[in-house]
Every structure is written in C-alpha cells, then in structure tokens.
Enzyme design. Structure first.
Site, PDB file in Angstrom:
ATOM      1  N   SER A 185       1.067  -1.342   0.024  1.00 32.81           N
ATOM      2  CA  SER A 185       0.139  -0.151   0.086  1.00 32.81           C
ATOM      3  C   SER A 185       0.611   1.191   0.161  1.00 32.81           C
ATOM      4  CB  SER A 185      -1.024  -0.129   1.329  1.00 32.81           C
ATOM      5  OG  SER A 185      -1.679   1.243   1.472  1.00 32.81           O
ATOM      6  N   ASN A 186       0.859   2.002  -1.119  1.00 32.30           N
ATOM      7  CA  ASN A 186       1.163   3.365  -0.908  1.00 32.30           C
ATOM      8  C   ASN A 186       0.892   4.105  -0.325  1.00 32.30           C
ATOM      9  OD1 ASN A 186       2.979   2.579  -3.438  1.00 32.30           O
ATOM     10  ND2 ASN A 186       1.083   2.023  -4.716  1.00 32.30           N
TER      11      ASN A 186
END
Ligand code: PLP
Length: 353
Positions: A93-94
């Site tokens: 997850s960015n």
C-alpha cells in the site's frame, strides 16, 4: 459555479501543503509518435496525443496521489488533537507508506493494518514503512478479499479492530477514501482544468485516465469537474476487483463531495466512468503480462517508471484501448501518474520480462 468560487470554498478546510502545485502536465512525444498520434508541431496521423500528469512525486515519503488526500486528512487529525493514525491496505500500500511518512514528520504514531500473514521479507513499501517507524499489524484472515465486502464494510471491520488493538486514534479509511481526503482530488480537478486551458487544448477533447483502487481519486475528479461544469472526460481503470458494489461507493462519495462544497448532484453508479474488471487480471496486486509490457513501454519510450500494482495496470489498459481504436485522433489523453514506485522493488525480475 466558477473555479474561483470552488477555490474559495475549498480554502475553508484546514490543509497541510505537501508540495508545489500544479504538478507538471507533460507531453509524451515518443509514445504518441509510436502509437500513430500527432506531434506537437507535426502532422496528425491516426492516434491520440498522449500526456502525463505527474502526481507521482507529490507529497511525503516519495509521493503519489495520496499526497493530495493526506493534505486534508492529516490536517483533520491534527485538529482533532490525535497522536495516533490508523490506516490499512494491501502489503504494498502506497497510502500506508505515505501516511507513515506524514506521521513521522508530525511526530505521530502510524498504525498500519494489513490483511496478510506477516511477510518474512519486507520489500518495497514495507521497507519504507519500517524506516518511518510505523507499527505494522498483520491480520492473517478476513479483510473481504475477492470483493466479498463493500469498501464501507471493510473500513468498519478495521476500525473495530483498531479500537481493540490501538485505542484512541484518527482512523483513515483504506486509500484515504473519505470526503475530507478526496477534497484533494477536487483541488486537482481545478488544477487540471486550468492547465488544459493554459495549453489551449479543447477541454471537450480531453480524457483523463487514472488507476482506480478505492476510487477516491476518481470520485474527487468527478466532483470537481462536475462542480465547475468542465467537459473534460474521465476514465478510471479498476486495477483490483476489490470491492462489492464498487461503483456505488464511488458515486456516493462524488455526490457527498459536491454536497459539502455547496451543490447537490446525484451520480448514478452506472454512470461512473470506470472500466471495471477488464484490466484487473486475476486480481489486486497480481502482476499481469500486459502490466509488465506497459511498464517497459513507458520506461523505454519516455524514461518514466510506472508501478506494478496501479499505474502499470492502468497504463496497460490505456494502451489496449488505444490499440482498439477507442479514442479519436483529435483526443488529448492525459494519464494521471498516481505514483507507487516503491512497489516495483517488491516485484523485481517479474517486471523485466
Ligand atoms: C499508486 C496508486 N495509484 C492509484 C491508486 C488508486 O487511488 P484511489 O484509491 O484513490 O482509487 C492508489 C491507491 O489506491 C495508488 O497507491
């Protein structure tokens, strides 16, 4: 309403500026030529003109689209006097990584939840999460994989877990998918419309293409363009088949954004401009051959890197649509580069082909 009115209304929200705007809007001359499109000063052939909007470096912790959402979300967390922030996402997850960076800079604790076994190695975004000193919580069950839960149900589940495991905190839904967060992409819609006008492009010939994960970016753009009556079109490409009844969540969020900004508008799920499933391949974070080819294509034509989970998949969809003649030659296609670069290091050789 006009752009100035919208700007004034947006300025009523507290916001932490995370970079300089507008983010660059650049032509992709080599790829445009290769796909048969016009050059800026050359003859028009049969393909569209390609552009890229560089949101990939915007915001904390190496940047990406979440920077625009975090400007509003972190300001809200501070205003509530919170010391801890909880959010969640896929292992790469960015949004989680950038939230961790924002928390580090503000002296807050980031608690990141992942619905996965604790990985033996922590590559890519996970490495950065640890460098930002985020607390990682691995939950090896549930999470609604395979679109068995709606986005809202998944958020409620993690919120409940975080009450039990973290206590009082600012809860940030997956991908920053809230009205407050997605004001960031209403701002971006205004910014885009101004850039299109400054370049002298016919707005009704412009299509903005973006990857869709939680759909907040798309919802913010939908609301912003609707509010200023812009004819710029949008096309979201779903990269994950993640949520049950997904277009309804996006339509609801876009409507809520319009409402808080003073205008009521109902978006119908069937009219959400998104290609669902076609380009998602087997599912979220599963690298497809088309994605690897798309990453290499843009890297080799323009020296720009896409990521394997979001932008690479969306760009693969875009290349396929161009190849299938979906866009007329006088179209200006703006690909919104939403970032995600650290994820590349979690995929390594698979991308090289
Ligand atoms: C690099 C990148 N691009 C696109 C997206 C999709 O944005 P959204 O969740 O707003 O649809 C995300 C996150 O989900 C992302 O990390």
């Amino acid at each position: 309403m006009d752009g100035h009115t919208l700007q004034d209304r947006l300025e009523q929200w507290p916001r932490l500026p995370y970079g300089r705007t507008p983010t660059p809007l650049e032509p992709l001359p080599n790829l445009t030529r290769r796909l048969g499109g016009p050059q800026l000063s050359g003859p028009q052939l049969s393909g569209p003109q390609l552009w890229i909007k560089r949101d990939d470096g915007y915001g904390p912790g190496l940047g990406g689209n979440k920077g625009r959402k975090l400007e509003f979300l972190m300001a809200e967390a501070l205003r509530q006097g919170q010391r801890k922030v909880v959010t969640f996402g896929g292992l790469q997850s960015n949004h989680a990584r950038m939230t961790a960076a924002a928390c580090a800079a503000l002296g807050m604790e980031a608690h990141l939840f992942f619905f996965a076994q604790r990985a033996s190695a922590l590559p890519g975004n996970l490495l950065l999460d640890t460098l930002f000193n985020a607390r990682l919580h691995f939950i090896p069950f549930g999470g609604g994989s395979g679109a068995s839960l709606t986005l809202e149900q998944t958020n409620r589940l993690v919120r409940w877990l975080s009450w039990a495991l973290v206590g009082r905190s600012y809860f940030m839904p997956v991908g920053g998918h809230t009205v407050t967060g997605c004001l960031g992409y209403v701002v971006a819609a205004l910014e885009l419309a101004a850039q299109v006008a400054a370049l002298g492009l016919a707005a009704d010939k412009v299509v903005v293409v973006t990857a869709v994960g939680t759909g907040g970016t798309l919802a913010g753009l939908m609301a912003g363009l609707q509010l200023i009556g812009s004819p710029i079109q949008l096309l979201g490409i779903d990269i994950g088949k993640l949520w049950k009844a997904f277009p309804a969540s996006i339509a609801r969020l876009a409507g809520d954004l319009c409402a808080v900004l003073g205008e009521s508008h109902t978006f119908h799920p069937a009219n959400v401009p998104m290609i669902a499933e076609t380009y998602a391949g087997p599912g979220y974070s599963v690298l497809t051959e088309g994605t690897a080819v798309a990453i290499r294509t843009l890297a080799q034509a323009e020296g720009i890197i896409l990521d394997p989970v979001y932008t690479g998949k969306a760009f693969a969809g875009l290349l396929d649509l161009i190849g299938n003649g979906r866009f007329s030659p006088n179209t200006h296609l703006i690909f919104l580069h939403t970032g995600g670069l650290p994820g590349l290091w979690a995929y390594g050789e698979q991308v090289r082909g």
